[in-house]
Design a protein around this motif. Structure first.
Motif, PDB file in Angstrom:
ATOM      1  N   ASN A   1      30.600  41.943  50.163  1.00 34.36           N
ATOM      2  CA  ASN A   1      30.051  40.782  49.492  1.00 34.36           C
ATOM      3  C   ASN A   1      30.983  40.373  48.360  1.00 34.36           C
ATOM      4  OD1 ASN A   1      27.072  40.134  50.460  1.00 34.36           O
ATOM      5  ND2 ASN A   1      27.399  42.338  50.594  1.00 34.36           N
ATOM      6  N   GLY A   2      31.590  39.199  48.530  1.00 35.95           N
ATOM      7  CA  GLY A   2      32.554  38.733  47.548  1.00 35.95           C
ATOM      8  C   GLY A   2      31.942  38.497  46.187  1.00 35.95           C
ATOM      9  N   LYS A   3      30.639  38.160  46.167  1.00 38.86           N
ATOM     10  CA  LYS A   3      29.981  37.901  44.895  1.00 38.86           C
ATOM     11  C   LYS A   3      30.005  39.128  43.998  1.00 38.86           C
ATOM     12  CE  LYS A   3      26.135  36.750  46.946  1.00 38.86           C
ATOM     13  NZ  LYS A   3      26.536  37.063  48.331  1.00 38.86           N
ATOM     14  N   ILE A   4      29.935  40.322  44.592  1.00 38.51           N
ATOM     15  CA  ILE A   4      29.937  41.546  43.799  1.00 38.51           C
ATOM     16  C   ILE A   4      31.317  41.781  43.207  1.00 38.51           C
ATOM     17  CG2 ILE A   4      29.659  44.050  43.902  1.00 38.51           C
ATOM     18  CD1 ILE A   4      27.528  43.641  46.032  1.00 38.51           C
ATOM     19  N   GLY A   5      32.350  41.659  44.039  1.00 36.56           N
ATOM     20  CA  GLY A   5      33.712  41.839  43.537  1.00 36.56           C
ATOM     21  C   GLY A   5      34.078  40.819  42.488  1.00 36.56           C
ATOM     22  N   GLU A   6      33.636  39.573  42.665  1.00 41.66           N
ATOM     23  CA  GLU A   6      33.934  38.524  41.694  1.00 41.66           C
ATOM     24  C   GLU A   6      33.280  38.836  40.349  1.00 41.66           C
ATOM     25  OE1 GLU A   6      33.923  33.693  41.776  1.00 41.66           O
ATOM     26  OE2 GLU A   6      32.074  34.698  42.414  1.00 41.66           O
ATOM     27  N   ALA A   7      32.012  39.295  40.387  1.00 39.87           N
ATOM     28  CA  ALA A   7      31.319  39.624  39.138  1.00 39.87           C
ATOM     29  C   ALA A   7      32.003  40.785  38.422  1.00 39.87           C
ATOM     30  CB  ALA A   7      29.863  39.961  39.432  1.00 39.87           C
ATOM     31  N   ILE A   8      32.402  41.796  39.185  1.00 41.12           N
ATOM     32  CA  ILE A   8      33.077  42.939  38.571  1.00 41.12           C
ATOM     33  C   ILE A   8      34.385  42.502  37.933  1.00 41.12           C
ATOM     34  CG2 ILE A   8      34.246  45.118  39.097  1.00 41.12           C
ATOM     35  CD1 ILE A   8      32.109  45.612  41.234  1.00 41.12           C
ATOM     36  N   ALA A   9      35.164  41.667  38.661  1.00 41.17           N
ATOM     37  CA  ALA A   9      36.436  41.186  38.123  1.00 41.17           C
ATOM     38  C   ALA A   9      36.236  40.385  36.845  1.00 41.17           C
ATOM     39  CB  ALA A   9      37.161  40.346  39.170  1.00 41.17           C
ATOM     40  N   ALA A  10      35.067  39.721  36.718  1.00 39.00           N
ATOM     41  CA  ALA A  10      34.760  38.929  35.521  1.00 39.00           C
ATOM     42  C   ALA A  10      34.093  39.763  34.439  1.00 39.00           C
ATOM     43  CB  ALA A  10      33.866  37.758  35.893  1.00 39.00           C
ATOM     44  N   GLY A  11      33.962  41.070  34.663  1.00 34.37           N
ATOM     45  CA  GLY A  11      33.418  41.948  33.642  1.00 34.37           C
ATOM     46  C   GLY A  11      31.923  41.900  33.498  1.00 34.37           C
ATOM     47  N   VAL A  12      31.206  41.573  34.572  1.00 34.44           N
ATOM     48  CA  VAL A  12      29.743  41.498  34.525  1.00 34.44           C
ATOM     49  C   VAL A  12      29.167  42.654  35.337  1.00 34.44           C
ATOM     50  CG1 VAL A  12      27.712  40.059  34.921  1.00 34.44           C
ATOM     51  CG2 VAL A  12      29.919  38.989  34.422  1.00 34.44           C
ATOM     52  N   PRO A  13      28.356  43.535  34.729  1.00 26.61           N
ATOM     53  CA  PRO A  13      27.732  44.618  35.498  1.00 26.61           C
ATOM     54  C   PRO A  13      26.835  44.079  36.609  1.00 26.61           C
ATOM     55  CG  PRO A  13      27.549  45.031  33.152  1.00 26.61           C
ATOM     56  CD  PRO A  13      28.037  43.627  33.297  1.00 26.61           C
ATOM     57  N   VAL A  14      26.714  44.852  37.675  1.00 26.67           N
ATOM     58  CA  VAL A  14      26.043  44.396  38.893  1.00 26.67           C
ATOM     59  C   VAL A  14      24.810  45.245  39.174  1.00 26.67           C
ATOM     60  CG1 VAL A  14      26.275  44.131  41.394  1.00 26.67           C
ATOM     61  CG2 VAL A  14      28.170  43.495  39.883  1.00 26.67           C
ATOM     62  N   VAL A  15      23.729  44.561  39.584  1.00 30.43           N
ATOM     63  CA  VAL A  15      22.560  45.225  40.162  1.00 30.43           C
ATOM     64  C   VAL A  15      22.466  44.753  41.607  1.00 30.43           C
ATOM     65  CG1 VAL A  15      20.082  45.620  40.037  1.00 30.43           C
ATOM     66  CG2 VAL A  15      21.385  45.214  37.934  1.00 30.43           C
ATOM     67  N   THR A  16      22.463  45.692  42.538  1.00 32.83           N
ATOM     68  CA  THR A  16      22.455  45.317  43.939  1.00 32.83           C
ATOM     69  C   THR A  16      21.640  46.328  44.747  1.00 32.83           C
ATOM     70  OG1 THR A  16      23.874  44.710  45.824  1.00 32.83           O
ATOM     71  CG2 THR A  16      24.602  46.568  44.470  1.00 32.83           C
ATOM     72  N   THR A  17      21.591  46.118  46.037  1.00 28.94           N
ATOM     73  CA  THR A  17      20.896  47.034  46.945  1.00 28.94           C
ATOM     74  C   THR A  17      21.894  48.047  47.503  1.00 28.94           C
ATOM     75  OG1 THR A  17      21.314  45.554  48.806  1.00 28.94           O
ATOM     76  CG2 THR A  17      19.252  45.251  47.599  1.00 28.94           C
ATOM     77  N   HIS A  18      21.386  48.996  48.292  1.00 31.85           N
ATOM     78  CA  HIS A  18      22.276  49.971  48.920  1.00 31.85           C
ATOM     79  C   HIS A  18      23.288  49.283  49.835  1.00 31.85           C
ATOM     80  CE1 HIS A  18      20.753  53.831  47.565  1.00 31.85           C
ATOM     81  NE2 HIS A  18      19.504  53.388  47.709  1.00 31.85           N
ATOM     82  N   LEU A  19      22.874  48.221  50.535  1.00 34.56           N
ATOM     83  CA  LEU A  19      23.808  47.510  51.407  1.00 34.56           C
ATOM     84  C   LEU A  19      24.960  46.924  50.613  1.00 34.56           C
ATOM     85  CD1 LEU A  19      21.573  45.561  53.969  1.00 34.56           C
ATOM     86  CD2 LEU A  19      23.206  47.384  54.462  1.00 34.56           C
ATOM     87  N   GLY A  20      24.645  46.314  49.478  1.00 31.44           N
ATOM     88  CA  GLY A  20      25.701  45.741  48.650  1.00 31.44           C
ATOM     89  C   GLY A  20      26.614  46.791  48.056  1.00 31.44           C
ATOM     90  N   ALA A  21      26.037  47.903  47.616  1.00 34.76           N
ATOM     91  CA  ALA A  21      26.844  48.967  47.014  1.00 34.76           C
ATOM     92  C   ALA A  21      27.735  49.645  48.055  1.00 34.76           C
ATOM     93  CB  ALA A  21      25.938  49.989  46.333  1.00 34.76           C
ATOM     94  N   ASP A  22      27.186  49.908  49.236  1.00 32.67           N
ATOM     95  CA  ASP A  22      27.963  50.601  50.267  1.00 32.67           C
ATOM     96  C   ASP A  22      29.169  49.781  50.703  1.00 32.67           C
ATOM     97  OD1 ASP A  22      26.146  52.639  50.141  1.00 32.67           O
ATOM     98  OD2 ASP A  22      25.054  52.077  51.962  1.00 32.67           O
ATOM     99  N   GLY A  23      28.994  48.460  50.814  1.00 33.56           N
ATOM    100  CA  GLY A  23      30.107  47.622  51.248  1.00 33.56           C
ATOM    101  C   GLY A  23      31.275  47.653  50.289  1.00 33.56           C
ATOM    102  N   MET A  24      31.010  47.885  49.003  1.00 31.75           N
ATOM    103  CA  MET A  24      32.069  47.932  47.982  1.00 31.75           C
ATOM    104  C   MET A  24      32.391  49.357  47.539  1.00 31.75           C
ATOM    105  SD  MET A  24      33.063  44.794  47.226  1.00 31.75           S
ATOM    106  CE  MET A  24      33.849  45.019  45.642  1.00 31.75           C
TER     107      MET A  24
END
Length: 730
Positions: free
Chosen positions: A342-365
């Protein structure tokens, strides 16, 4: 000297609108340093006019008119800027949408010799695989999965079946799942199973499949399919520290997503109807920013009605997401179903924003809970995680720094650039490319000289089978077919067969040379009677208990007739039978590879052992090779000549056979190689013109049943009306 690559995509990469397009753009920028890259944009989906608005149409969703307006000069200029040459211009006006429309890529494939052909999405490759293999046989064929569609669809089906409690309409009103929804879930499950079979078959015919996640790679490995791991590529320096806002002053949560992608709609509704009420119950009145292209009405109205609507802000597309990421304290990514990354997760991390996601989102990254992100499942868990990141500054800073370091080490551009180059180099067979490109005009894998001249035995008075070959010009192709038939007959002399060539008004040497072949019956016409008319003439002349209609641009192997005849004796209520082949996805065998005639014959011999006696029910049997028992001809009759030169006569006949209570099957131990559309291409006959005419007659004749058949048997992108905004299940 640089090698050459052709990249075939749905549209030009809309790199500032969708993470998948951004990833493709990064890949092109990297590979342009090593390859001369030509980019062919198919505009696939095509644009259709609706009574209310303009929509793109493809098998996943509808795209708004603004996507069309923006695929013009700017994105093509961006390609040129990174050294990629666009091959075709995108038309500035809407296009007429028909189920048979697609870009004719033959002129592009014929104009240059490529070392690598890279195709975006399996369903695009499905349309063009045969043309690519035939016209660029030396090229390595790479298909970029982007994600494994069947895994995403299967997870969506499971979610809809087990997790959905409510449906939501555009007014943010909730109501229990209806019977119509339950029927949709059942159909979606069947569709997911169908896509799984289709997708794996396409991948089995490629040299390598590009995957974006470890899970996708493991799935392909379990099926014995070669893969190349190229995840989302993140340019961490794009967001410098001076551009990133400090922790103080940030408030609320942000969700970024391209709403052309269906899972993002479900995620937004989950935030509205699961997370927001939980936060309201906790006394939290924090803003939600929903940012991304083409939000449908059911997403736009989250800011107008329903729980905490005054806290929701829906922006639509923005030219730069960083200002919105700088406002938010938390990036939320409730990935409820899907596959890949999920590109949205990588983009948020690159912008310095902590992420809350599901197991599917975490596993993909490859993210770990409490180290790189917070993982939640229910609305209450998401609400508590958002609250923690608003109240615990140390947690906020720790997750931010750990995730950023993880992104730099794992998914930044530099390591991915090296892995992409090495993986592509391993997939490309340089010697094979050099060997084949010495003769770039070669039209296929087989040469007639490798088989002795055709010579058939004297036809029996009451043959077991009559083989009818229909030809219109193209003697070299026809000769190769006849040589393979004669060779197979020589290897199986016990088969009582007769061989008939029907010449549909050829103006080359076909008739003259065919008449010199011993044992071959030749029927000539002064006028091209088309596929149905020519084959009907062969059927009328045939004396066999069974008749096989065989295209002239095919090659058969020894043993093909005995196996077909054995099936005909065993299969009850047999109506029409076809072989396995390389150009029909519904009659394809996974993992088939052969480079020359010897390997093709070896494959066929192996299938005689591995798949001995195996057959399957078919939705449709392709007209490239039709085995027709005499009983079928007596009950169903001849082919419908109303289809003219060609196309959809076989579909028509299959429906008539099914109406007669007979079976359509394909034999898995018989393989026929098909070059495909040779009569149309080499005789300057407009394939697409006759394809559309055939479609028109078929639909006119069979109505809705014909349309349903096309959607199942051809997997075409049929136009679906936009009508009203749909309800969303969550």
């Amino acid at each position: 000297m640089k090698k050459k690559m052709l990249v075939i995509g749905k549209t030009v990469p809309l790199h500032d609108r969708a993470s998948g397009d951004y990833r493709l753009f990064q890949i092109l920028e990297i590979l342009s340093q090593d390859y001369e890259i030509d980019y062919l944009a198919l505009q696939h989906p095509l644009l259709a006019k609706n009574t209310k608005k303009l929509h793109y149409v493809n098998r996943d969703s509808c795209f708004r008119a603004d996507r069309f307006d923006l695929v013009e000069k700017r994105y093509q200029e961006d390609l040129r800027r990174i050294g990629v040459r666009p091959l075709n211009a995108v038309e500035p006006e809407p296009l007429k949408m028909r189920p048979t429309d697609r870009v004719d890529i033959v002129p592009f494939l014929s104009a240059s010799a490529y070392d690598v052909v890279w195709v975006e999405f399996f369903y695009v490759a499905d349309d063009y695989l045969s043309d690519i293999r035939r016209l660029q046989p030396w090229a390595k064929l790479i298909v970029d999965s982007v994600d494994l569609h069947f895994r995403r669809l299967a997870r969506q089906a499971e979610y809809l079946e087990k997790e959905v409690q409510w449906l939501v309409d555009a007014g943010q009103r909730r109501f229990p799942p209806t019977e119509e929804h339950k029927q949709f879930v059942r159909e979606h499950r069947r569709y997911a199973d169908h896509v799984r079979e289709q997708e794996l078959r396409v991948y089995s015919r490629c040299d390598a499949v590009v995957v974006v996640s470890d899970d996708d790679r493991e799935v392909l490995q379990s099926h014995g399919l070669p893969s190349l791991f190229v995840p989302n590529i993140h340019r961490v320096p794009d967001f410098s520290e001076k551009d990133i806002a400090p922790r103080a002053g940030r408030e609320g949560s942000i969700f970024v997503g391209n709403f052309d992608h269906n899972p993002n709609i479900t995620s937004a509704i989950f935030l509205k109807h699961e997370v927001a009420p939980a936060m309201e119950a906790m006394g939290l009145q924090l803003p939600f920013y929903i940012v991304g292209s083409n939000p449908p009405q059911v997403v736009r109205t989250t800011a107008q009605a329903g729980p905490l609507h005054h806290c929701f802000k829906v922006t639509g597309w923005v030219p730069n997401t960083l200002p919105w990421l700088n406002r938010a304290r938390v990036s939320v990514a409730p990935i409820l179903f899907g596959a890949g990354m999920n590109g949205k997760i990588g983009e948020a991390i690159a912008a310095g924003v902590p992420v809350v996601t599901t197991h599917l989102g975490a596993d993909g990254m490859r993210l770990r809970h409490e180290e790189h992100c917070l993982v939640a499942r229910t609305g209450e868990e998401f609400a508590r995680a958002i609250q923690r990141l608003h109240e615990d500054d140390a947690l906020w800073e720790r997750l931010r720094r750990n995730a950023l370091r993880h992104l730099r080490e794992t998914f930044a551009r530099e390591p991915m650039e090296k892995a992409l180059r090495e993986g592509l180099a391993a997939a490309v067979d340089e010697e094979k490319i050099r060997r084949h490109k010495r003769n770039p005009a070669r039209r296929g894998r087989f040469k007639p000289a490798r088989l002795p001249p055709a010579r058939f035995p004297r036809p029996a008075q009451e043959p077991d089978v009559s083989v009818v070959v229909l030809a219109h010009n193209q003697w070299p192709v026809t000769e190769l077919c006849l040589r393979s038939l004669a060779w197979a007959q020589k290897k199986n002399p016990g088969v009582r067969a007769e061989y008939i060539l029907v010449d549909n008004a050829s103006h080359d040497s076909t008739t003259r040379k065919a008449r010199k072949i011993p044992g071959l019956r030749v029927i000539t016409h002064r006028k091209n009677l088309g596929f149905a008319g020519g084959n009907n003439a062969g059927i009328r002349a045939a004396r066999g208990r069974n008749v096989i209609l065989l295209n002239n641009d095919t090659v058969v192997a020894p043993g093909w007739l005995p196996r077909l005849l054995a099936h005909a004796e065993r299969i009850p209520d047999l109506g029409v039978m076809g072989p396995a082949t390389n150009t029909e996805i519904g009659q394809a065998l996974p993992g088939v590879r052969y480079e020359n005639l010897r390997e093709f014959f070896d494959l066929h011999a192996r299938l005689g052992h591995e798949n001995a006696g195996a057959w399957e029910i078919a939705e449709k049997v392709s007209g490239l090779c039709l085995f027709l028992p005499r009983a079928t001809l007596d009950r169903v009759g001849l082919l419908d000549t109303g289809y003219g030169i060609g196309y959809f006569e076989d579909d028509d006949y299959c429906l008539r056979v099914r109406d007669a209570g007979l079976r359509l099957v394909w034999a898995k131990d018989v393989y026929v190689h098909h070059f495909g559309s040779m009569s149309f291409e080499h005789n300057s006959i407009s394939k697409w013109k006759y394809l559309e005419k055939g479609m028109d007659r078929f639909v006119f004749k069979w109505g809705k049943r014909g349309l349903d058949h096309i959607s199942r048997a051809h997997q075409e992108n049929l136009l679906r009306p936009a009508a009203q905004e749909p309800t969303v299940a969550w």
